[in-house]
Design an enzyme around this catalytic site. Structure first.
Site, PDB file in Angstrom:
ATOM      1  N   HIS A 165       0.699  -1.299   0.228  1.00  0.00           N
ATOM      2  CA  HIS A 165      -0.048   0.115   0.006  1.00  0.00           C
ATOM      3  C   HIS A 165       0.829   1.232   0.099  1.00  0.00           C
ATOM      4  CE1 HIS A 165       0.689  -0.642   4.247  1.00  0.00           C
ATOM      5  NE2 HIS A 165       0.456   0.740   4.425  1.00  0.00           N
TER       6      HIS A 165
ATOM      7  N   ASP B 268      -0.307  -4.274   6.055  1.00  0.00           N
ATOM      8  CA  ASP B 268      -0.850  -3.770   7.349  1.00  0.00           C
ATOM      9  C   ASP B 268      -2.248  -4.082   7.185  1.00  0.00           C
ATOM     10  OD1 ASP B 268       1.555  -2.525   7.826  1.00  0.00           O
ATOM     11  OD2 ASP B 268       0.949  -0.635   7.704  1.00  0.00           O
TER      12      ASP B 268
HETATM   13 ZN   LIG Z   1       3.158  -0.011   8.026  1.00  0.00          ZN
HETATM   14 ZN   LIG Z   2       0.293   1.329   6.545  1.00  0.00          ZN
END
Ligand SMILES: [Zn+2]
Ligand SMILES: [Zn+2]
Length: 263
Positions: free
Chosen positions: A56, A135
């Site tokens: 990301h 994450d």
């Molecule tokens: Zn991270």
């Molecule tokens: Zn992150």
């Protein structure tokens, strides 16, 4: 498929990963913030890093791209919707895309919104399977939604994608937060013997050699997979009486995520 986990030792507690083809030595680096450490790890194994994957757009995952690209000529792949924010992305990814590494490795891209709305988890179709979860899913925890995320989307990702993967799937997250996350699981479910047992070792472990969990184990120790557990619900009702006696799984997940934000 060969895998090397690279512990950053930094304050953000990043884990980086190298995924290599055993036949050709070509390797993909996942979120190589401390890119020199990744380069050294690859050299030790005799691998050449030819691709970079960002799960990301957060800079603690993308900040090593330029250095590693300069050093290796590797191409950068990331979620198509994150590419503009990351910059320098050669390949924009969408759900179902396959990343090949060398001759033997195939990684399926899962579109897993929630931590951010442009997050990729990589699923390696290997024996056992492996999930590089960025994450989105941590050992015993779930990503926060503070910086461009959405807890409802994160719940849907957990319920409709992650929870359905094979139980033996190895879980390789983007950060090492195991002990803190187990403490939260036990705060929510004090009778969770599996979490208590693992916390005993996690409090003193060296992150470089930390345990690699499976999805099956996560379902035992990760409160974000234990949404129908009676103790989890009973204790949540002490904080949020309005959820009633039989809250649905989405409500439980979102309230747990809200509690974790200030815990
Ligand atoms: Zn991270
Ligand atoms: Zn992150």
């Amino acid at each position: 498929m060969l895998t090397e986990r690279v512990w950053s030792g930094n304050s953000l507690r990043n884990f980086h990963y190298l995924i290599a083809c055993g036949e050709t030595g070509e390797a993909l680096a996942v979120d190589p913030l401390e890119w020199r450490m990744c380069l050294e790890a690859a050299a030790r194994r005799g691998w050449q890093i030819t691709q970079i994957l960002n799960t990301h757009e957060h800079t603690d995952h993308t900040g090593g791209n330029a250095g590693l690209k300069d050093a290796t000529g590797a191409t950068v792949a990331a979620h198509a919707a994150a590419a503009a924010r990351i910059g320098g992305v050669d390949r924009g990814l969408t759900a179902g895309d396959v990343i090949r590494v060398g001759r033997t490795v195939e990684l399926e891209c899962l579109d897993t919104p929630g931590h951010t709305m442009a997050h990729i988890c990589l699923l390696a179709h290997a024996d056992p399977p492996a999930l590089f979860s960025g994450d989105t899913l941590f050992n015993a925890g779930a990503g926060n939604c503070h910086n461009g995320g959405n807890p409802l989307a994160l719940y849907t990702t957990f319920a409709t994608q992650l929870a359905r993967l094979p139980e033996q799937t190895l879980v390789y997250p983007g950060h090492e937060y195991l002990a803190r996350n187990l403490e939260f699981t036990l705060d929510r479910e004090p009778d969770n013997a599996d979490a208590a047992q693992l916390l005993g070792t996690a409090r003193h472990h060296d992150p470089a050699t930390a345990v690699v969990t499976t999805l099956g184990r996560e379902k035992l120790i990760n409160t974000f997979f234990r949404l129908q557990n009676p103790q989890v619900i009973a204790r949540l009702r002490e904080k949020f009486p309005e959820i009633g006696e039989r809250p649905d799984a989405q409500t439980v997940f979102v309230k747990l995520r809200e509690l974790r934000n200030r815990w």
